[in-house]
Design a protein around this motif. Structure first.
Motif, PDB file in Angstrom:
ATOM      1  N   GLN A 440      21.336  21.885  12.085  1.00  0.00           N
ATOM      2  CA  GLN A 440      22.759  22.175  12.197  1.00  0.00           C
ATOM      3  C   GLN A 440      23.578  21.203  11.349  1.00  0.00           C
ATOM      4  O   GLN A 440      23.268  20.017  11.272  1.00  0.00           O
ATOM      5  CB  GLN A 440      23.192  22.070  13.660  1.00  0.00           C
ATOM      6  CG  GLN A 440      24.504  22.769  13.956  1.00  0.00           C
ATOM      7  CD  GLN A 440      24.629  23.124  15.435  1.00  0.00           C
ATOM      8  OE1 GLN A 440      23.796  22.761  16.245  1.00  0.00           O
ATOM      9  NE2 GLN A 440      25.687  23.835  15.780  1.00  0.00           N
ATOM     10  N   PHE A 441      24.620  21.748  10.705  1.00  0.00           N
ATOM     11  CA  PHE A 441      25.538  20.950   9.904  1.00  0.00           C
ATOM     12  C   PHE A 441      26.873  20.820  10.648  1.00  0.00           C
ATOM     13  O   PHE A 441      27.367  21.787  11.238  1.00  0.00           O
ATOM     14  CB  PHE A 441      25.816  21.614   8.554  1.00  0.00           C
ATOM     15  CG  PHE A 441      24.627  21.695   7.640  1.00  0.00           C
ATOM     16  CD1 PHE A 441      24.355  20.680   6.737  1.00  0.00           C
ATOM     17  CD2 PHE A 441      23.781  22.784   7.689  1.00  0.00           C
ATOM     18  CE1 PHE A 441      23.260  20.758   5.900  1.00  0.00           C
ATOM     19  CE2 PHE A 441      22.685  22.881   6.856  1.00  0.00           C
ATOM     20  CZ  PHE A 441      22.420  21.858   5.954  1.00  0.00           C
ATOM     21  N   GLY A 442      27.436  19.630  10.598  1.00  0.00           N
ATOM     22  CA  GLY A 442      28.764  19.415  11.150  1.00  0.00           C
ATOM     23  C   GLY A 442      29.610  18.612  10.177  1.00  0.00           C
ATOM     24  O   GLY A 442      29.093  17.772   9.427  1.00  0.00           O
ATOM     25  N   VAL A 443      30.900  18.875  10.153  1.00  0.00           N
ATOM     26  CA  VAL A 443      31.827  18.158   9.271  1.00  0.00           C
ATOM     27  C   VAL A 443      33.009  17.677  10.090  1.00  0.00           C
ATOM     28  O   VAL A 443      33.512  18.399  10.962  1.00  0.00           O
ATOM     29  CB  VAL A 443      32.330  19.078   8.124  1.00  0.00           C
ATOM     30  CG1 VAL A 443      33.442  18.401   7.325  1.00  0.00           C
ATOM     31  CG2 VAL A 443      31.176  19.459   7.202  1.00  0.00           C
ATOM     32  N   ILE A 444      33.430  16.445   9.854  1.00  0.00           N
ATOM     33  CA  ILE A 444      34.680  15.922  10.394  1.00  0.00           C
ATOM     34  C   ILE A 444      35.527  15.481   9.211  1.00  0.00           C
ATOM     35  O   ILE A 444      35.027  14.814   8.295  1.00  0.00           O
ATOM     36  CB  ILE A 444      34.438  14.772  11.395  1.00  0.00           C
ATOM     37  CG1 ILE A 444      35.771  14.311  12.012  1.00  0.00           C
ATOM     38  CG2 ILE A 444      33.689  13.610  10.757  1.00  0.00           C
ATOM     39  CD1 ILE A 444      35.590  13.391  13.216  1.00  0.00           C
ATOM     40  N   GLY A 445      36.782  15.894   9.200  1.00  0.00           N
ATOM     41  CA  GLY A 445      37.627  15.592   8.057  1.00  0.00           C
ATOM     42  C   GLY A 445      39.003  15.111   8.464  1.00  0.00           C
ATOM     43  O   GLY A 445      39.569  15.571   9.461  1.00  0.00           O
ATOM     44  N   ASP A 446      39.528  14.188   7.704  1.00  0.00           N
ATOM     45  CA  ASP A 446      40.915  13.784   7.862  1.00  0.00           C
ATOM     46  C   ASP A 446      41.807  14.954   7.454  1.00  0.00           C
ATOM     47  O   ASP A 446      41.576  15.595   6.420  1.00  0.00           O
ATOM     48  CB  ASP A 446      41.182  12.562   6.971  1.00  0.00           C
ATOM     49  CG  ASP A 446      42.624  12.137   6.989  1.00  0.00           C
ATOM     50  OD1 ASP A 446      42.997  11.385   7.892  1.00  0.00           O
ATOM     51  OD2 ASP A 446      43.380  12.584   6.093  1.00  0.00           O
ATOM     52  N   THR A 447      42.803  15.270   8.266  1.00  0.00           N
ATOM     53  CA  THR A 447      43.614  16.464   8.003  1.00  0.00           C
ATOM     54  C   THR A 447      44.418  16.365   6.716  1.00  0.00           C
ATOM     55  O   THR A 447      44.818  17.380   6.150  1.00  0.00           O
ATOM     56  CB  THR A 447      44.570  16.749   9.171  1.00  0.00           C
ATOM     57  OG1 THR A 447      45.389  15.597   9.413  1.00  0.00           O
ATOM     58  CG2 THR A 447      43.796  17.086  10.434  1.00  0.00           C
ATOM     59  N   HIS A 448      44.662  15.144   6.238  1.00  0.00           N
ATOM     60  CA  HIS A 448      45.407  14.974   4.985  1.00  0.00           C
ATOM     61  C   HIS A 448      44.498  15.212   3.784  1.00  0.00           C
ATOM     62  O   HIS A 448      44.907  15.844   2.795  1.00  0.00           O
ATOM     63  CB  HIS A 448      46.004  13.567   4.929  1.00  0.00           C
ATOM     64  CG  HIS A 448      46.710  13.253   3.653  1.00  0.00           C
ATOM     65  ND1 HIS A 448      47.847  13.917   3.244  1.00  0.00           N
ATOM     66  CD2 HIS A 448      46.432  12.348   2.673  1.00  0.00           C
ATOM     67  CE1 HIS A 448      48.244  13.436   2.083  1.00  0.00           C
ATOM     68  NE2 HIS A 448      47.395  12.491   1.705  1.00  0.00           N
ATOM     69  N   LEU A 449      43.248  14.732   3.869  1.00  0.00           N
ATOM     70  CA  LEU A 449      42.324  14.836   2.740  1.00  0.00           C
ATOM     71  C   LEU A 449      41.447  16.081   2.812  1.00  0.00           C
ATOM     72  O   LEU A 449      41.043  16.618   1.773  1.00  0.00           O
ATOM     73  CB  LEU A 449      41.439  13.585   2.685  1.00  0.00           C
ATOM     74  CG  LEU A 449      42.178  12.248   2.533  1.00  0.00           C
ATOM     75  CD1 LEU A 449      41.204  11.095   2.634  1.00  0.00           C
ATOM     76  CD2 LEU A 449      42.925  12.198   1.199  1.00  0.00           C
ATOM     77  N   CYS A 450      41.129  16.524   4.013  1.00  0.00           N
ATOM     78  CA  CYS A 450      40.274  17.692   4.191  1.00  0.00           C
ATOM     79  C   CYS A 450      40.863  18.546   5.314  1.00  0.00           C
ATOM     80  O   CYS A 450      40.381  18.500   6.449  1.00  0.00           O
ATOM     81  CB  CYS A 450      38.843  17.262   4.514  1.00  0.00           C
ATOM     82  SG  CYS A 450      37.674  18.627   4.712  1.00  0.00           S
ATOM     83  N   PRO A 451      41.903  19.305   5.018  1.00  0.00           N
ATOM     84  CA  PRO A 451      42.613  20.021   6.080  1.00  0.00           C
ATOM     85  C   PRO A 451      41.823  21.156   6.726  1.00  0.00           C
ATOM     86  O   PRO A 451      42.157  21.592   7.821  1.00  0.00           O
ATOM     87  CB  PRO A 451      43.859  20.568   5.365  1.00  0.00           C
ATOM     88  CG  PRO A 451      43.480  20.614   3.923  1.00  0.00           C
ATOM     89  CD  PRO A 451      42.537  19.482   3.701  1.00  0.00           C
TER      90      PRO A 451
END
Length: 478
Positions: A440-451
């Motif tokens: 399984q792949f998961g991503v967490i992103g900063d909303t400014h850089l990766c909305p």
């Protein structure tokens, strides 16, 4: 508290909290009081989960909390009413909010949130358990060991010897010898798949210098080569060039979003790797590079020839000692070729770069850097560690989990996902976890850089499908 753990404690900032974040989905639903009882019975056997942190000018200390209330650490949550099929998006929104909610430093630095009104992707009544644990308590490998003690049939952690428990706090010099020299000599070569028997013998000389006289000129030459390797790796870390400019790099904000996808069959990943003479890691990392490149192209960015650097944790301890908790891992930088569109060409480029990292001492050097940072005041620590965040776009982890699905409080642990924190202004985290026959792949992103991290997630299955299709087109008759 050890100096490395102290460094992680002090790395919290308004854009990135140093909290390891995990999500379990459980079917059927579990009872709240049963979960509280299980956590109290199993998790609190580990002293770190019964202790809070007290900081002073000399560092930080673990202090027992005798009246710990388990209901303050395992709390109930409910998702808002949403249309059928939107439950995962609602859960992801909650996890993103909790990712930026600081833990209460007046209590032990962990908290669990039981969502009791969740429905999984099959529409079944289920529960979701969101787990937040500060990185100063343990690293991801150690927390896998903790996880195995929580599930049905899990074993309690081994008991510490009384002599070890009663030993006085280590001074800085003793700590450096124990935390750096011993892992280096005892198991770092094996952990990093370093350069064979000669290098291993040279490292053993550091552990038993009295036996060094018995060594030959060959052993001395091995030690010299190791010294050159360390020097070159240190120079590589210090002189890392800047990443390619993309929208994923910049000043991070103060909000997060998370996303994850349905698992890929692990047997399919293995089959593609065997056919293309690449490792499972090579295949998965190539899919990560392809997904990020595709995401940026869809946003209108030209990624031809571009690369981004991801910091990858490397375990520096024997697995059978993971129950001791704390942080015993280094970091190695992997440059992902996001600008290579051909999936096979990209896979082989990733494979080549992974092979170049074999035998690198960079994880040990990064571990030592954190050790030194823990000795410094916070402004000096921040300045030192900014090297990584300035030169890095993402933090990426790849953790092997149990092959069979586990049970927790009578329910099946259907899916599990986690994210490690990003430091400084790093705005992207990618997690890969194998569990129950899937990856399984998961991503967490900063909303400014990766909305929209879901847009990256949506590219993983297509990227793997390309590799699968091309593999099936190979001339098997030959």
């Amino acid at each position: 508290m050890s100096r490395v753990d102290t460094a992680w404690l002090r790395m919290d900032n308004p854009s990135n909290l140093m909290v390891i974040l995990g999500v379990w989905t459980l079917a059927p639903r579990v009872d709240y009081e049963a979960v509280c009882a299980r956590i109290a019975e199993r998790l609190l056997k580990y002293p770190r989960f019964r202790q809070r942190v007290v900081e002073d000018a000399a560092g930080a200390t673990w202090v027992d909390v005798p009246d710990l209330d388990i209901h303050q650490h395992v709390v109930r949550e409910r998702l808002p009413r949403v249309a059928r099929g939107k439950e995962q998006a609602a859960l992801q929104a909650l996890v993103g909010r909790l990712a930026m909610e600081p833990l209460d430093h007046r209590r032990p630095l962990w908290k669990m949130h039981l969502i009791e009104n969740y429905r999984d992707e099959q529409g079944r009544e289920a529960s979701a358990l969101v787990v937040r644990i500060h990185h100063c308590i343990a690293d991801g490998i150690a927390l896998i060991s903790v996880t195995m003690s929580l599930v049905d049939g899990g074993a309690a952690p081994p008991k510490r010897r009384k002599s070890a428990a009663a030993s006085p706090a280590q001074g800085a010099e003793d700590w450096i010898a124990h935390a750096l020299l011993k892992p280096l000599t005892d198991m770092a070569v094996k952990a990093l798949d370093a350069a064979g028997d000669g290098a291993a013998a040279s490292l053993h000389l550091l552990r038993k210098p009295a036996q060094g006289v018995e060594g030959t000129l060959d052993a001395a030459a091995d030690a010299a080569r190791l010294a050159v390797q360390v020097f070159n790796d240190a120079a590589s870390l210090a002189l890392m060039p800047d990443d390619s400019k993309t929208s994923l790099k910049g000043k991070a904000g103060r909000a997060k979003r998370v996303a994850w996808c349905a698992p890929l069959p692990l047997d399919d990943v293995k089959a593609v790797g065997r056919a293309l003479r690449a490792s499972i890691n090579d295949v998965l990392l190539s899919c990560v590079a392809g997904a990020i490149g595709a995401y940026l192209r869809e946003r209108g960015e030209d990624v031809a020839g571009k690369e981004i650097r991801a910091m990858i944790p490397v375990n520096l301890r024997p697995i059978d000692e993971a129950w001791k908790l704390g942080n015993r891992f280094g970091l190695v930088p992997l440059v992902l070729p996001i600008g290579i569109e051909n999936p096979v060409e990209r896979l082989y480029e990733v494979r080549r770069r992974m092979r170049e990292l074999k035998g690198s001492t960079q994880p040990l050097l990064a571990f030592g850097l954190l050790a030194v940072a823990g000795l410094l005041i916070k402004p000096a620590q921040d300045a030192m560690l900014s090297l990584f965040s300035r030169k890095t776009t993402a933090v990426m982890t790849n953790v092997p989990g149990p092959r069979e699905k586990l049970q927790f409080c009578g329910a099946t642990l259907e899916q599990t996902m986690f994210w490690v924190p990003q430091s400084g202004d790093i705005g992207l985290g990618v997690s890969i976890l194998s569990y129950g026959g899937g990856v399984q792949f998961g991503v967490i992103g900063d909303t400014h850089l990766c909305p929209d991290p879901q847009a990256i997630i949506d590219q993983f299955h297509p990227e793997f499908a390309k590799l699968t299709t091309l593999t099936l087109m190979l001339p098997w008759e030959g």
